[in-house]
Design a protein around this motif. Sequence first.
Motif, PDB file in Angstrom:
ATOM      1  N   ASP A  90      -2.824 -52.522  67.978  1.00  0.00           N
ATOM      2  CA  ASP A  90      -3.848 -53.138  67.141  1.00  0.00           C
ATOM      3  C   ASP A  90      -3.344 -54.466  66.576  1.00  0.00           C
ATOM      4  O   ASP A  90      -4.051 -55.474  66.601  1.00  0.00           O
ATOM      5  CB  ASP A  90      -4.190 -52.174  65.999  1.00  0.00           C
ATOM      6  CG  ASP A  90      -5.592 -52.427  65.478  1.00  0.00           C
ATOM      7  OD1 ASP A  90      -6.469 -52.739  66.306  1.00  0.00           O
ATOM      8  OD2 ASP A  90      -5.795 -52.335  64.258  1.00  0.00           O
ATOM      9  N   HIS A 137      -4.697 -55.013  75.706  1.00  0.00           N
ATOM     10  CA  HIS A 137      -6.031 -54.558  76.060  1.00  0.00           C
ATOM     11  C   HIS A 137      -5.958 -53.346  76.991  1.00  0.00           C
ATOM     12  O   HIS A 137      -6.662 -52.359  76.803  1.00  0.00           O
ATOM     13  CB  HIS A 137      -6.774 -55.701  76.746  1.00  0.00           C
ATOM     14  CG  HIS A 137      -8.253 -55.579  76.635  1.00  0.00           C
ATOM     15  ND1 HIS A 137      -8.958 -56.068  75.569  1.00  0.00           N
ATOM     16  CD2 HIS A 137      -9.157 -54.986  77.452  1.00  0.00           C
ATOM     17  CE1 HIS A 137     -10.229 -55.805  75.719  1.00  0.00           C
ATOM     18  NE2 HIS A 137     -10.377 -55.151  76.865  1.00  0.00           N
ATOM     19  N   LEU A 186      -4.569 -45.330  75.033  1.00  0.00           N
ATOM     20  CA  LEU A 186      -4.294 -44.997  73.630  1.00  0.00           C
ATOM     21  C   LEU A 186      -5.523 -44.401  72.956  1.00  0.00           C
ATOM     22  O   LEU A 186      -5.394 -43.548  72.073  1.00  0.00           O
ATOM     23  CB  LEU A 186      -3.873 -46.250  72.873  1.00  0.00           C
ATOM     24  CG  LEU A 186      -2.379 -46.471  72.738  1.00  0.00           C
ATOM     25  CD1 LEU A 186      -2.119 -47.786  72.026  1.00  0.00           C
ATOM     26  CD2 LEU A 186      -1.749 -45.320  71.975  1.00  0.00           C
ATOM     27  N   ALA A 187      -6.710 -44.857  73.377  1.00  0.00           N
ATOM     28  CA  ALA A 187      -7.932 -44.319  72.786  1.00  0.00           C
ATOM     29  C   ALA A 187      -8.032 -42.832  73.077  1.00  0.00           C
ATOM     30  O   ALA A 187      -8.385 -42.033  72.208  1.00  0.00           O
ATOM     31  CB  ALA A 187      -9.144 -45.063  73.327  1.00  0.00           C
ATOM     32  N   ALA A 188      -7.671 -42.467  74.316  1.00  0.00           N
ATOM     33  CA  ALA A 188      -7.706 -41.053  74.682  1.00  0.00           C
ATOM     34  C   ALA A 188      -6.659 -40.275  73.896  1.00  0.00           C
ATOM     35  O   ALA A 188      -6.931 -39.195  73.360  1.00  0.00           O
ATOM     36  CB  ALA A 188      -7.471 -40.912  76.185  1.00  0.00           C
ATOM     37  N   ARG A 210      -4.979 -50.134  75.412  1.00  0.00           N
ATOM     38  CA  ARG A 210      -5.894 -49.577  74.426  1.00  0.00           C
ATOM     39  C   ARG A 210      -6.672 -48.373  74.956  1.00  0.00           C
ATOM     40  O   ARG A 210      -6.902 -47.413  74.233  1.00  0.00           O
ATOM     41  CB  ARG A 210      -6.862 -50.673  73.993  1.00  0.00           C
ATOM     42  CG  ARG A 210      -7.531 -50.366  72.693  1.00  0.00           C
ATOM     43  CD  ARG A 210      -8.266 -51.555  72.220  1.00  0.00           C
ATOM     44  NE  ARG A 210      -8.967 -52.171  73.348  1.00  0.00           N
ATOM     45  CZ  ARG A 210      -9.721 -53.234  73.249  1.00  0.00           C
ATOM     46  NH1 ARG A 210      -9.859 -53.812  72.083  1.00  0.00           N
ATOM     47  NH2 ARG A 210     -10.335 -53.735  74.291  1.00  0.00           N
ATOM     48  N   THR A 211      -7.079 -48.425  76.235  1.00  0.00           N
ATOM     49  CA  THR A 211      -7.886 -47.327  76.754  1.00  0.00           C
ATOM     50  C   THR A 211      -7.098 -46.010  76.798  1.00  0.00           C
ATOM     51  O   THR A 211      -7.562 -45.010  76.247  1.00  0.00           O
ATOM     52  CB  THR A 211      -8.472 -47.701  78.126  1.00  0.00           C
ATOM     53  OG1 THR A 211      -9.211 -48.913  77.965  1.00  0.00           O
ATOM     54  CG2 THR A 211      -9.389 -46.620  78.640  1.00  0.00           C
TER      55      THR A 211
END
Lengths: 496, 226
Positions: free
Chosen positions: A310, A264, A270-272, A267-268
């Motif tokens: 994921d 979790h 990685l989102a960027a 993820r942030t």
Amino acid sequence: MPQLRGLRTRLVVAFALVAALTATTTGALSFREARTGLLQQSQDTVIAQLRAQTNRLAPEVVAPPNEAELRRFAAAMAATDPSGTWRVMATYRGLSATSFAGDRFEELTPALRKAVDTRLATVFQRVNSGDHTALVVGMSVTFAGGVGDSGLQVFLIVAQTKEQAYVDALVTAIERATVPALVLAVLLALLAARGVLRPVRALRGATRSIAEGRLDTRLAVDGSDELADLSHTFNETAAALEASVAELRGMEARARRFAADVSHELRTPLAAMSAVTDVLDEDAARLDPDTATAVRLISEETVKLARLVDDLMEISRFDAGAAVLHLDEIDLAESLRRTLAARGWTDLVDAELPPPDALRGRVDPRRLDVVVANLVGNALRHGARPVLLRLTEAGRSAAERLAVIEVLDSGPGIPEAVLPHVFERFYKSDAARTRTEGSGLGLAITAENVRVHGGSVRAANRPEGGAVFTVELPLRSEQLLQGQADGDASARGSRP
Amino acid sequence: MPRVLLIEDDRAVREGVALALRRQGHEVATAVTGEEGLELVRSFRPDVVVLDLMLPGMPGLDVCRALRALDQTLPIIMATARGDDEDIVVGLEAGADDYVVKPVQARVLEARIRAVLRRVAGAPGESGIPKLDSYGDLTVDRAGFSVTLRGAPVALAASELRLLMTLSASPGQVFSRQQLLEAVWEHSYHGDARLVDACVKRLRAKMGEPGYIETVRGFGYRFASL
């Protein structure tokens, strides 16, 4: 026949045996003593009586006696018995006479006669003839002072009917006592068995309950015997087991939550990073070669990392039991065809699919896509072409219809040692841990996705070479579950 | 130049997504909180909103509802973590048109934005000549992308309008959820069928009785041939 070997049966048999043995032994011993005593007493009485009467009557016999004298003496002797059952025979040197005329004295044995001839003592014998017992007594009459044989002999036969009746009554009494004793023994055995079996049965129930996962099962302990001890020990064991399992579960839950939290948190950032990989790809061509290589590397690995995270998130949801099925009734062949098409595999894979709408079922389309894509992707990566994707229907009855999806490749197959582990997370078949295109979670996720459908997946090697993965999914057609829905027939007819 | 409003609290994600979208030719405004985003809707007048559901302060779902209350037709794309299933369903029922799962590659987000904008491509009066189809009390203007019910215009969000136009184009024909996902949302065949279900629910609520959209159990939906 387990019932016959049961504790209850064994207790009953043991108790009954002990009771029977005790009753028989006691009966036999008392019978023997009583019988001996009874007969001894009766024969002592008879002999004493015979002696007394002989002493009284013998002197009156005229010596030497003739047959008439002997008969008179015998009759006089017989008359002295109040019950009148005495049969007396008197003999004198070859002459003999009996108290009853014509009595042949069949009970009198030659051995007794000989004993009387050779000894001066009183001789007796118990004789069984036919159904009655008789006491035979013989004695030689001696002169007073014991100075010599008078030549006169007296024989007496007394039927022992009364004594026989006493003995028979004794046997009957013992028999009658044995039966209630046996019944009592069986009852006691059953009672004892119940006393033992109730805690044993409770223990068995509790053990089963533990085995079924109800670790909070405890027994009520009453009394202080060995079984109560056992129940107490059981409770302690169960408590210890429950505590260990709770601790293990806690540890496992923490470990899984940690994995979920890590994914979790990843993820942030990685989102960027994922958002800008396209920018890097586009501009890499304009950078100097080293920088371009570095930039492309970052871009590629970011994509892989995103996929790994994921997959980790996905597996965490299975672990947390948060994976939800979104069922929809679809044409399975169409779904498989779309899975191949979406990944550009249509030309790489031979598909053997049923005709449109021949095989419909309620599945989660997204999860089915993941399952098929993982298996086919795996076959293309690790196996060799030709790869065959086959969809068939199986099942014993209409209510238990199964869709069978098989993915067959023509590669080297899976080593036997690896086969049991192929669905494990991050399992690498060689120790070198070479990184492949996949996240290492693909087959684990496949297995979980099949499992939430209530299906099964297995891996095997084909006899002709290559690996085969087989998925079985229950179809749970909506028509079967809920009956024919309104408008289905027309819907089928109006489909494009 | 589509105008995109991005509501995202994480600085790196916000800057990364904004950079990528700008390079795709979008005009991008960013907001850190829901309150700020609602302000910008009024001043920036975006064509589409990309809304992160995990926001400090005002929750993303509340922002979604507030946006819908402000504008019935403004396309909204939620950015969520997969597994936040409850939020996705609630968000869709609150009126979001589509959602993406983070982390998302720029080109995926871009494709979704293009798709949702295509659903409202034909602004009223663009071609000038209305192409009207009537179904009972319902009139669909296929050229003007508008719908009236008993003469009164119905404000439909992008996906609702596209769904209604797709279904009503062939009354009586059954569409599977997968077909609708492809036709309306331009998703893959294996996309999330809940998008369809939530959208049908919203559409039915806006159009009231009689039920124009029928559920064909085991197959999908169809427009009732009244």
